[in-house]
Design a protein around this motif. Structure first.
Motif, PDB file in Angstrom:
ATOM      1  N   ASN A  59      -0.955  45.557  58.798  1.00 39.72           N
ATOM      2  CA  ASN A  59      -2.102  45.828  59.597  1.00 39.72           C
ATOM      3  C   ASN A  59      -1.605  46.666  60.846  1.00 39.72           C
ATOM      4  O   ASN A  59      -2.577  47.118  61.646  1.00 39.72           O
ATOM      5  CB  ASN A  59      -3.027  44.576  59.997  1.00 39.72           C
ATOM      6  N   ILE A  60      -0.685  47.110  60.807  1.00 33.88           N
ATOM      7  CA  ILE A  60      -0.170  47.899  62.483  1.00 33.88           C
ATOM      8  C   ILE A  60      -0.820  49.389  62.139  1.00 33.88           C
ATOM      9  O   ILE A  60      -0.782  50.077  61.041  1.00 33.88           O
ATOM     10  CB  ILE A  60       1.243  48.147  62.273  1.00 33.88           C
ATOM     11  N   ASN A  61      -1.731  49.835  62.851  1.00 32.65           N
ATOM     12  CA  ASN A  61      -2.463  51.029  62.961  1.00 32.65           C
ATOM     13  C   ASN A  61      -1.759  52.119  63.814  1.00 32.65           C
ATOM     14  O   ASN A  61      -2.529  52.943  64.221  1.00 32.65           O
ATOM     15  CB  ASN A  61      -3.837  50.649  63.296  1.00 32.65           C
ATOM     16  N   THR A  62      -0.501  52.180  63.765  1.00 29.82           N
ATOM     17  CA  THR A  62       0.003  53.365  64.419  1.00 29.82           C
ATOM     18  C   THR A  62       1.618  53.650  64.086  1.00 29.82           C
ATOM     19  O   THR A  62       2.282  52.650  63.501  1.00 29.82           O
ATOM     20  CB  THR A  62       0.163  53.019  66.197  1.00 29.82           C
ATOM     21  N   SER A  63       1.752  54.780  63.954  1.00 29.92           N
ATOM     22  CA  SER A  63       3.253  55.151  63.359  1.00 29.92           C
ATOM     23  C   SER A  63       4.174  55.332  64.955  1.00 29.92           C
ATOM     24  O   SER A  63       5.370  55.431  64.777  1.00 29.92           O
ATOM     25  CB  SER A  63       3.158  56.709  62.947  1.00 29.92           C
ATOM     26  N   ASN A  64       3.498  55.022  66.151  1.00 29.99           N
ATOM     27  CA  ASN A  64       4.449  55.130  67.173  1.00 29.99           C
ATOM     28  C   ASN A  64       4.981  53.787  67.430  1.00 29.99           C
ATOM     29  O   ASN A  64       4.420  52.530  67.715  1.00 29.99           O
ATOM     30  CB  ASN A  64       3.437  55.395  68.439  1.00 29.99           C
ATOM     31  N   PRO A  65       6.562  53.594  67.400  1.00 31.82           N
ATOM     32  CA  PRO A  65       7.265  52.433  67.472  1.00 31.82           C
ATOM     33  C   PRO A  65       6.955  51.477  68.615  1.00 31.82           C
ATOM     34  O   PRO A  65       6.938  50.465  68.710  1.00 31.82           O
ATOM     35  CB  PRO A  65       8.402  52.726  67.282  1.00 31.82           C
ATOM     36  N   LEU A  66       6.572  52.071  69.994  1.00 33.82           N
ATOM     37  CA  LEU A  66       6.330  51.288  71.142  1.00 33.82           C
ATOM     38  C   LEU A  66       4.885  50.759  71.295  1.00 33.82           C
ATOM     39  O   LEU A  66       4.628  49.799  71.345  1.00 33.82           O
ATOM     40  CB  LEU A  66       6.317  52.480  72.337  1.00 33.82           C
TER      41      LEU A  66
END
Length: 441
Positions: free
Chosen positions: A290-297
């Protein structure tokens, strides 16, 4: 005021069990803690009075409230430093404070956040090389991963494979021998006659030569990198002087040792615990989906349950499972009045499993860290406590969270391990933990 110590365990009991205690002291600690209500003492002809505790009030008194009266013992400042250098981990007093002030800025949260994409890339490269369709010994995989992450993110260093393997091998051998020497000091003459001390000191020289080569390579390259190595090379004390080469090697060797091995241990325990608890594994996997970002931070901020799983794993299996101090003046802790020079050991492993502080202390229950209440934090010290709190704690947590994310995104994991086995050396080491990786469809 008369000196007053906790209930004593007679020294002969230690002598009778010395070889079993040298192999694994944890069961003996537990037995005596249970008998003596969380704290006991022993009078050793070699070290004088020794106290061992799993009481968090005593731990916080030593590590936080009255920390200036407590220095690291000779076990760390003399024995350990002989092998891994006299740096942040092994120094005490004014020298430690000077070094901490010099190095602390490199581990500021914002600095570590700037490294997150490098950490993430190093992790993904390692995860992509994991073999599938067979059960593998997990610790070597995590050890190599953690070593690469430290080398690339803190030192921007791409070592030849054989150099990396050699340094890992040396660290492993040194740790096993240091523990032998510390736990069985009466055998020192025997170790000398057998040539074991000479052999291990040769390994120390080799490890220091490897680190010196990394420093020389950077100095001669003339290149600038915004990494820890640059910062250490250019850091200046208040009088404008810089660290000597010997000091640099000390600090870098310790950061390599402490920065990769503790994380490798923790990751090995965490993956095994998840594989043994399918409900927790499903919950962790769902969160990652469910993570909605490709930015690791940004992703780190969304990994709430993953963080709870890591916190709970560090509670059950803290890599820094025991720490010690010596009081440099007489001191009173509760009902005890201790003479200057008393050695005190804090069993973080046992404190984390003390039923006075934790409900179902032996169970893996990540949800207990839902709110991470202040009360809970009093008894939770996987990174130590007080001014000597591990300098790399944020770095380690980010690395562990991103490793769990990378592995669980790519693989289904399972294990045939039924019971977690461990070996309490300087750090708490996993033993024979296997994991099977199956690629996701």
């Amino acid at each position: 005021m008369a000196y007053k110590y906790p209930d004593k365990i007679p020294f002969y009991k230690f002598l009778l069990k010395s070889s079993a205690i040298a192999k694994n002291p944890i069961p003996f600690h537990k037995q005596w803690f249970d008998e003596k209500d969380d704290t006991f003492s022993v009078k050793s002809p070699l070290y004088g009075h020794i106290i061992l505790t799993r009481d968090s009030d005593i731990a916080r008194h030593i590590l936080q409230k009255n920390h200036k009266l407590y220095h690291k013992s000779k076990i760390q400042t003399k024995f350990l430093s002989k092998y891994v250098g006299y740096g942040l981990l092994t120094s005490s007093g004014e020298y430690w404070l000077k070094q901490r002030r010099l190095i602390q800025p490199a581990f500021h949260k914002k600095k570590i956040e700037n490294l997150v994409s490098i950490i993430d890339k190093a992790i993904k490269t390692q995860v992509d090389s994991i073999q599938c369709h067979k059960e593998l010994d997990l610790y070597p995989i995590m050890n190599e991963l953690a070593f690469e992450v430290v080398a690339k993110s803190l030192f921007n260093y791409s070592a030849k494979k054989e150099i990396l393997s050699r340094l890992q091998d040396i660290i492993e051998k040194l740790q096993v021998f240091i523990v032998k020497e510390i736990r069985q000091p009466h055998k020192k003459i025997w170790y000398t006659l057998k040539g074991e001390i000479k052999y291990h000191m040769k390994l120390v020289k080799e490890s220091r030569d490897i680190i010196e080569a990394i420093i020389d390579e950077r100095r001669h390259s003339g290149e600038s990198h915004d990494d820890l190595l640059d910062m250490l090379l250019h850091a200046q004390y208040e009088d404008g002087s810089s660290m000597t080469n010997e000091q640099l090697i000390d600090e870098i060797l310790i950061l390599f040792v402490a920065g990769h091995e503790t994380t490798a241990n923790a990751l090995t325990f965490t993956f095994t615990l998840l594989a043994l608890h399918p409900e927790a594994l499903n919950k962790a996997t769902s969160e990652i989906k469910n993570i909605n970002t490709s930015n690791p931070l940004e992703a780190l901020n969304q990994l709430k349950y993953i963080r709870q799983c890591i916190d709970e794993s560090l509670r059950l299996y803290p890599p820094a499972w025991i720490t010690d101090r010596v009081n440099i003046e007489d001191d009173t802790i509760g009902n005890y009045h201790l003479k200057k020079g008393t050695m005190l050991g804090i069993s973080i492993y046992e404190m984390h499993r003390n039923k006075k502080y934790w409900k179902h202390p032996e169970a893996f229950l990540p949800e207990r860290f839902n709110d991470a209440s202040k009360e809970l934090q009093k008894h939770y010290m996987p990174f130590g406590a007080g001014p000597r709190l591990c300098i790399g704690n944020n770095f380690a947590l980010y690395e562990m969270m991103l490793t769990l994310k990378a592995v669980l995104e790519k693989f289904e994991i399972s294990t045939s391990t039924k019971k977690i086995k461990l070996n309490p050396l300087i750090t708490l080491k996993p033993v024979d933990l296997k994991l099977r990786f199956e690629p996701k469809n």
